[in-house]
Design a protein around this motif. Sequence first.
Motif, PDB file in Angstrom:
ATOM      1  N   GLY A 177       0.813  -1.203   0.000  1.00  0.00           N
ATOM      2  CA  GLY A 177       0.000   0.000   0.000  1.00  0.00           C
ATOM      3  C   GLY A 177       0.854   1.263   0.000  1.00  0.00           C
ATOM      4  N   ARG A 178       0.194   2.377  -0.239  1.00  0.00           N
ATOM      5  CA  ARG A 178       0.896   3.650  -0.348  1.00  0.00           C
ATOM      6  C   ARG A 178       0.694   4.547   0.858  1.00  0.00           C
ATOM      7  NH1 ARG A 178       3.002   5.211  -5.296  1.00  0.00           N
ATOM      8  NH2 ARG A 178       2.795   3.620  -6.895  1.00  0.00           N
ATOM      9  N   GLY A 179       0.027   4.044   1.864  1.00  0.00           N
ATOM     10  CA  GLY A 179      -0.212   4.843   3.058  1.00  0.00           C
ATOM     11  C   GLY A 179       1.086   5.167   3.783  1.00  0.00           C
ATOM     12  N   VAL A 180       1.206   6.406   4.226  1.00  0.00           N
ATOM     13  CA  VAL A 180       2.393   6.846   4.954  1.00  0.00           C
ATOM     14  C   VAL A 180       1.941   7.622   6.184  1.00  0.00           C
ATOM     15  CG1 VAL A 180       4.538   8.173   4.862  1.00  0.00           C
ATOM     16  CG2 VAL A 180       3.659   7.107   2.775  1.00  0.00           C
ATOM     17  N   THR A 181       2.500   7.288   7.320  1.00  0.00           N
ATOM     18  CA  THR A 181       2.219   8.046   8.530  1.00  0.00           C
ATOM     19  C   THR A 181       3.085   9.297   8.494  1.00  0.00           C
ATOM     20  OG1 THR A 181       1.741   6.014   9.723  1.00  0.00           O
ATOM     21  CG2 THR A 181       2.151   7.973  11.041  1.00  0.00           C
ATOM     22  N   THR A 182       2.437  10.445   8.602  1.00  0.00           N
ATOM     23  CA  THR A 182       3.144  11.713   8.488  1.00  0.00           C
ATOM     24  C   THR A 182       2.963  12.548   9.744  1.00  0.00           C
ATOM     25  OG1 THR A 182       1.250  12.810   7.458  1.00  0.00           O
ATOM     26  CG2 THR A 182       2.855  11.759   5.976  1.00  0.00           C
ATOM     27  N   ALA A 183       3.745  13.612   9.807  1.00  0.00           N
ATOM     28  CA  ALA A 183       3.646  14.556  10.914  1.00  0.00           C
ATOM     29  C   ALA A 183       3.791  15.963  10.350  1.00  0.00           C
ATOM     30  CB  ALA A 183       4.738  14.293  11.943  1.00  0.00           C
ATOM     31  N   ALA A 184       3.196  16.921  11.053  1.00  0.00           N
ATOM     32  CA  ALA A 184       3.384  18.330  10.717  1.00  0.00           C
ATOM     33  C   ALA A 184       4.687  18.805  11.346  1.00  0.00           C
ATOM     34  CB  ALA A 184       2.215  19.155  11.241  1.00  0.00           C
ATOM     35  N   ILE A 185       5.201  19.885  10.848  1.00  0.00           N
ATOM     36  CA  ILE A 185       6.483  20.401  11.327  1.00  0.00           C
ATOM     37  C   ILE A 185       6.447  20.804  12.799  1.00  0.00           C
ATOM     38  CG2 ILE A 185       6.165  22.807  10.642  1.00  0.00           C
ATOM     39  CD1 ILE A 185       9.140  22.497   9.512  1.00  0.00           C
ATOM     40  N   ASP A 186       5.266  21.152  13.306  1.00  0.00           N
ATOM     41  CA  ASP A 186       5.163  21.579  14.702  1.00  0.00           C
ATOM     42  C   ASP A 186       4.774  20.442  15.655  1.00  0.00           C
ATOM     43  OD1 ASP A 186       2.584  21.308  13.774  1.00  0.00           O
ATOM     44  OD2 ASP A 186       1.864  23.192  14.622  1.00  0.00           O
ATOM     45  N   THR A 187       4.751  19.213  15.167  1.00  0.00           N
ATOM     46  CA  THR A 187       4.497  18.056  16.021  1.00  0.00           C
ATOM     47  C   THR A 187       5.608  17.972  17.066  1.00  0.00           C
ATOM     48  OG1 THR A 187       3.455  16.867  14.197  1.00  0.00           O
ATOM     49  CG2 THR A 187       4.261  15.527  16.034  1.00  0.00           C
ATOM     50  N   THR A 188       5.231  17.716  18.312  1.00  0.00           N
ATOM     51  CA  THR A 188       6.269  17.590  19.341  1.00  0.00           C
ATOM     52  C   THR A 188       6.943  16.225  19.225  1.00  0.00           C
ATOM     53  OG1 THR A 188       4.846  16.634  21.042  1.00  0.00           O
ATOM     54  CG2 THR A 188       4.982  19.063  20.961  1.00  0.00           C
ATOM     55  N   ILE A 189       8.131  16.158  19.739  1.00  0.00           N
ATOM     56  CA  ILE A 189       8.857  14.897  19.746  1.00  0.00           C
ATOM     57  C   ILE A 189       8.109  13.875  20.588  1.00  0.00           C
ATOM     58  CG2 ILE A 189      11.035  13.782  20.385  1.00  0.00           C
ATOM     59  CD1 ILE A 189      12.374  16.549  19.714  1.00  0.00           C
ATOM     60  N   ARG A 190       7.494  14.320  21.668  1.00  0.00           N
ATOM     61  CA  ARG A 190       6.688  13.436  22.510  1.00  0.00           C
ATOM     62  C   ARG A 190       5.548  12.825  21.684  1.00  0.00           C
ATOM     63  NH1 ARG A 190       6.756  13.463  27.788  1.00  0.00           N
ATOM     64  NH2 ARG A 190       7.549  15.595  27.881  1.00  0.00           N
ATOM     65  N   GLU A 191       4.862  13.634  20.892  1.00  0.00           N
ATOM     66  CA  GLU A 191       3.788  13.128  20.032  1.00  0.00           C
ATOM     67  C   GLU A 191       4.343  12.144  19.000  1.00  0.00           C
ATOM     68  OE1 GLU A 191       0.673  16.877  19.800  1.00  0.00           O
ATOM     69  OE2 GLU A 191       2.575  17.032  18.718  1.00  0.00           O
TER      70      GLU A 191
END
Length: 143
Positions: free
Chosen positions: A11-25
């Motif tokens: 599959g092509r699904g990718v878990t992503t994050a925004a630039i302001d995501t905390t390291i804890r998150e």
Amino acid sequence: MTVAAILSGKGRGVTTAAIDTTIREAVHILAERRIGALVVVDASRRIIGIVSERDIVRALDRFGTEALDGQVASIMTARVVTCSDTDTINHVMERMTEGRFRHLPVVEEGRLAGIVSIGDVVKARIQQVEREAEEMRAYIAMA
């Protein structure tokens, strides 16, 4: 075999994050999803960076647990090596080995279109070698 073949299976699904995501998150997402890296993207799915478990461990070693309150932007790799779905498995494996990284985002028309891990690549390569060996056995048996 190409990256497209790997993606067609996983599959092509990718878990992503925004630039302001905390390291804890990011730690929580990685643990919850049982994955080793997050691709950091903007609103149009253009890659800004990638943050891996290794990046988090280095931040913890350097800054202690206070690092967890920082943003992934502070520890991510900004110069992300990518591939396309037309790249061969051998080419991708070589890039990953030379670069010493385990996750390679797949890009189409400048946007994130998937991700392959070294595990995905090795699995596909083993399947390819097994298929070739079986074809060789069949050829020899017919001779």
